[in-house]
Design a protein around this motif. Sequence first.
Motif, PDB file in Angstrom:
ATOM      1  N   GLN A  45       1.006  -1.351   0.306  1.00  0.00           N
ATOM      2  CA  GLN A  45      -0.122   0.062  -0.033  1.00  0.00           C
ATOM      3  C   GLN A  45       0.905   1.739  -0.188  1.00  0.00           C
ATOM      4  O   GLN A  45       0.983   2.342  -1.173  1.00  0.00           O
ATOM      5  CB  GLN A  45      -0.807   0.165   1.346  1.00  0.00           C
ATOM      6  CG  GLN A  45      -2.007  -0.962   1.583  1.00  0.00           C
ATOM      7  CD  GLN A  45      -2.911  -0.927   3.032  1.00  0.00           C
ATOM      8  OE1 GLN A  45      -1.958  -1.261   3.744  1.00  0.00           O
ATOM      9  NE2 GLN A  45      -3.794  -1.697   2.542  1.00  0.00           N
ATOM     10  N   LEU A  48       2.185   1.640  -3.677  1.00  0.00           N
ATOM     11  CA  LEU A  48       1.148   2.710  -3.993  1.00  0.00           C
ATOM     12  C   LEU A  48       0.910   3.492  -4.006  1.00  0.00           C
ATOM     13  O   LEU A  48       1.031   5.229  -4.364  1.00  0.00           O
ATOM     14  CB  LEU A  48       0.086   1.520  -4.289  1.00  0.00           C
ATOM     15  CG  LEU A  48       0.438   0.215  -5.448  1.00  0.00           C
ATOM     16  CD1 LEU A  48      -0.686  -0.365  -4.982  1.00  0.00           C
ATOM     17  CD2 LEU A  48       0.269   0.165  -6.625  1.00  0.00           C
ATOM     18  N   LYS A  76      -5.779   7.697  -8.413  1.00  0.00           N
ATOM     19  CA  LYS A  76      -6.077   5.227  -7.867  1.00  0.00           C
ATOM     20  C   LYS A  76      -5.050   5.395  -8.318  1.00  0.00           C
ATOM     21  O   LYS A  76      -5.108   4.790  -9.410  1.00  0.00           O
ATOM     22  CB  LYS A  76      -7.128   5.658  -8.214  1.00  0.00           C
ATOM     23  CG  LYS A  76      -7.633   4.005  -7.772  1.00  0.00           C
ATOM     24  CD  LYS A  76      -8.860   3.576  -8.408  1.00  0.00           C
ATOM     25  CE  LYS A  76      -9.141   2.302  -7.459  1.00  0.00           C
ATOM     26  NZ  LYS A  76     -10.528   1.312  -8.265  1.00  0.00           N
ATOM     27  N   VAL A  77      -4.471   4.398  -7.428  1.00  0.00           N
ATOM     28  CA  VAL A  77      -2.991   3.246  -8.373  1.00  0.00           C
ATOM     29  C   VAL A  77      -3.380   2.141  -7.486  1.00  0.00           C
ATOM     30  O   VAL A  77      -3.810   1.747  -6.092  1.00  0.00           O
ATOM     31  CB  VAL A  77      -2.191   3.974  -7.675  1.00  0.00           C
ATOM     32  CG1 VAL A  77      -1.094   2.912  -7.448  1.00  0.00           C
ATOM     33  CG2 VAL A  77      -1.593   5.337  -7.944  1.00  0.00           C
ATOM     34  N   ASP A  78      -3.806   0.791  -8.451  1.00  0.00           N
ATOM     35  CA  ASP A  78      -4.555  -0.101  -8.088  1.00  0.00           C
ATOM     36  C   ASP A  78      -3.309  -0.875  -9.173  1.00  0.00           C
ATOM     37  O   ASP A  78      -2.438  -1.253  -9.984  1.00  0.00           O
ATOM     38  CB  ASP A  78      -5.191  -0.908  -8.899  1.00  0.00           C
ATOM     39  CG  ASP A  78      -6.530   0.144  -8.650  1.00  0.00           C
ATOM     40  OD1 ASP A  78      -6.910  -0.164  -7.591  1.00  0.00           O
ATOM     41  OD2 ASP A  78      -7.075   0.662  -9.476  1.00  0.00           O
ATOM     42  N   GLY A  79      -2.856  -1.998  -7.526  1.00  0.00           N
ATOM     43  CA  GLY A  79      -1.731  -2.884  -8.247  1.00  0.00           C
ATOM     44  C   GLY A  79      -2.033  -4.472  -8.254  1.00  0.00           C
ATOM     45  O   GLY A  79      -2.532  -5.144  -6.714  1.00  0.00           O
ATOM     46  N   ASP A  80      -1.832  -5.452  -8.954  1.00  0.00           N
ATOM     47  CA  ASP A  80      -2.051  -7.007  -9.199  1.00  0.00           C
ATOM     48  C   ASP A  80      -1.004  -7.448  -8.648  1.00  0.00           C
ATOM     49  O   ASP A  80       0.490  -7.569  -9.660  1.00  0.00           O
ATOM     50  CB  ASP A  80      -3.058  -7.124 -10.154  1.00  0.00           C
ATOM     51  CG  ASP A  80      -3.899  -6.362 -10.065  1.00  0.00           C
ATOM     52  OD1 ASP A  80      -4.738  -6.143  -9.829  1.00  0.00           O
ATOM     53  OD2 ASP A  80      -3.965  -6.612 -12.133  1.00  0.00           O
ATOM     54  N   PHE A  97       4.313  -6.658  -7.963  1.00  0.00           N
ATOM     55  CA  PHE A  97       3.180  -6.234  -8.745  1.00  0.00           C
ATOM     56  C   PHE A  97       3.270  -7.222 -10.267  1.00  0.00           C
ATOM     57  O   PHE A  97       4.325  -6.443 -10.811  1.00  0.00           O
ATOM     58  CB  PHE A  97       2.926  -4.487  -8.689  1.00  0.00           C
ATOM     59  CG  PHE A  97       2.277  -4.155  -7.384  1.00  0.00           C
ATOM     60  CD1 PHE A  97       0.676  -4.448  -6.913  1.00  0.00           C
ATOM     61  CD2 PHE A  97       3.041  -2.861  -7.001  1.00  0.00           C
ATOM     62  CE1 PHE A  97       0.694  -4.126  -5.717  1.00  0.00           C
ATOM     63  CE2 PHE A  97       2.782  -3.035  -5.565  1.00  0.00           C
ATOM     64  CZ  PHE A  97       1.753  -3.173  -5.144  1.00  0.00           C
ATOM     65  N   GLN A  99       0.670  -5.932 -13.017  1.00  0.00           N
ATOM     66  CA  GLN A  99       1.044  -4.676 -13.543  1.00  0.00           C
ATOM     67  C   GLN A  99       0.253  -3.917 -12.289  1.00  0.00           C
ATOM     68  O   GLN A  99      -0.410  -3.906 -10.567  1.00  0.00           O
ATOM     69  CB  GLN A  99      -0.601  -5.177 -13.963  1.00  0.00           C
ATOM     70  CG  GLN A  99      -1.179  -3.751 -15.284  1.00  0.00           C
ATOM     71  CD  GLN A  99      -2.165  -3.768 -15.738  1.00  0.00           C
ATOM     72  OE1 GLN A  99      -3.484  -4.397 -15.664  1.00  0.00           O
ATOM     73  NE2 GLN A  99      -2.429  -4.109 -17.228  1.00  0.00           N
ATOM     74  N   ILE A 100       0.138  -2.088 -12.635  1.00  0.00           N
ATOM     75  CA  ILE A 100      -0.262  -1.581 -11.637  1.00  0.00           C
ATOM     76  C   ILE A 100      -1.184  -0.441 -12.584  1.00  0.00           C
ATOM     77  O   ILE A 100       0.117  -0.409 -13.308  1.00  0.00           O
ATOM     78  CB  ILE A 100       1.222  -0.716 -11.006  1.00  0.00           C
ATOM     79  CG1 ILE A 100       1.816  -1.358 -10.083  1.00  0.00           C
ATOM     80  CG2 ILE A 100       0.623   0.861 -10.840  1.00  0.00           C
ATOM     81  CD1 ILE A 100       3.180  -1.357  -9.662  1.00  0.00           C
ATOM     82  N   ARG A 101      -1.763   0.103 -12.755  1.00  0.00           N
ATOM     83  CA  ARG A 101      -2.575   1.202 -12.741  1.00  0.00           C
ATOM     84  C   ARG A 101      -3.239   2.335 -12.180  1.00  0.00           C
ATOM     85  O   ARG A 101      -3.181   2.411 -11.138  1.00  0.00           O
ATOM     86  CB  ARG A 101      -4.453   0.221 -12.959  1.00  0.00           C
ATOM     87  CG  ARG A 101      -3.917  -1.072 -14.080  1.00  0.00           C
ATOM     88  CD  ARG A 101      -5.546  -1.571 -14.307  1.00  0.00           C
ATOM     89  NE  ARG A 101      -6.382  -1.876 -12.560  1.00  0.00           N
ATOM     90  CZ  ARG A 101      -5.378  -3.043 -12.487  1.00  0.00           C
ATOM     91  NH1 ARG A 101      -4.431  -4.705 -12.648  1.00  0.00           N
ATOM     92  NH2 ARG A 101      -6.043  -3.952 -10.817  1.00  0.00           N
ATOM     93  N   SER A 103      -5.098   5.975 -12.238  1.00  0.00           N
ATOM     94  CA  SER A 103      -5.767   6.367 -13.406  1.00  0.00           C
ATOM     95  C   SER A 103      -6.355   8.376 -12.362  1.00  0.00           C
ATOM     96  O   SER A 103      -5.935   8.280 -10.908  1.00  0.00           O
ATOM     97  CB  SER A 103      -7.974   6.219 -12.797  1.00  0.00           C
ATOM     98  OG  SER A 103      -8.581   7.034 -13.512  1.00  0.00           O
TER      99      SER A 103
END
Length: 143
Positions: A45, A48, A76-80, A97, A99-101, A103
């Motif tokens: 967390q 990100l 917004k930052v999302d990571g898988d 991660f 992928q990190i997206r 937005s």
Amino acid sequence: MLKTVSVESEMGEGFAVTTQLGDHQIFIDQPVNAKGSGLGPTPLQMLLFAVGGCIATIARIAAFQQKIVLRGMKIKVDGDYNPEALMGKPTADRAGFQQIRISAEIDADLNAEQKQRFLDEVCARCPLHDNLLHGTVVNHQLA
């Protein structure tokens, strides 16, 4: 000319890790349900959050330089990631991660195309975005 940024962290008996950054004591921990004490966000967390914070900071600098009235941003930052690797379980996935997206909502008097160009420039100037996008040499050793 290169500039060095240093952070020293310390862990005691539990999962909590602390650092002193200027006048700020920062904690990273695990949630109570994961045997942590919940003193702070997890390292994932925090990473990100740092990316989103860096993008916002560079946006403020770029807006000032370009005389854009930037009223605010929401990022917004999302990571898988696959937690199997960090738990030491066999997996074909790497530990980090996959992928990190990112937005971003930009509150400024710009049209959608201008906002996208601004975001593209900001991300290109953001050191953390750059570190995640390109491989950075990382060395580790015993102190």
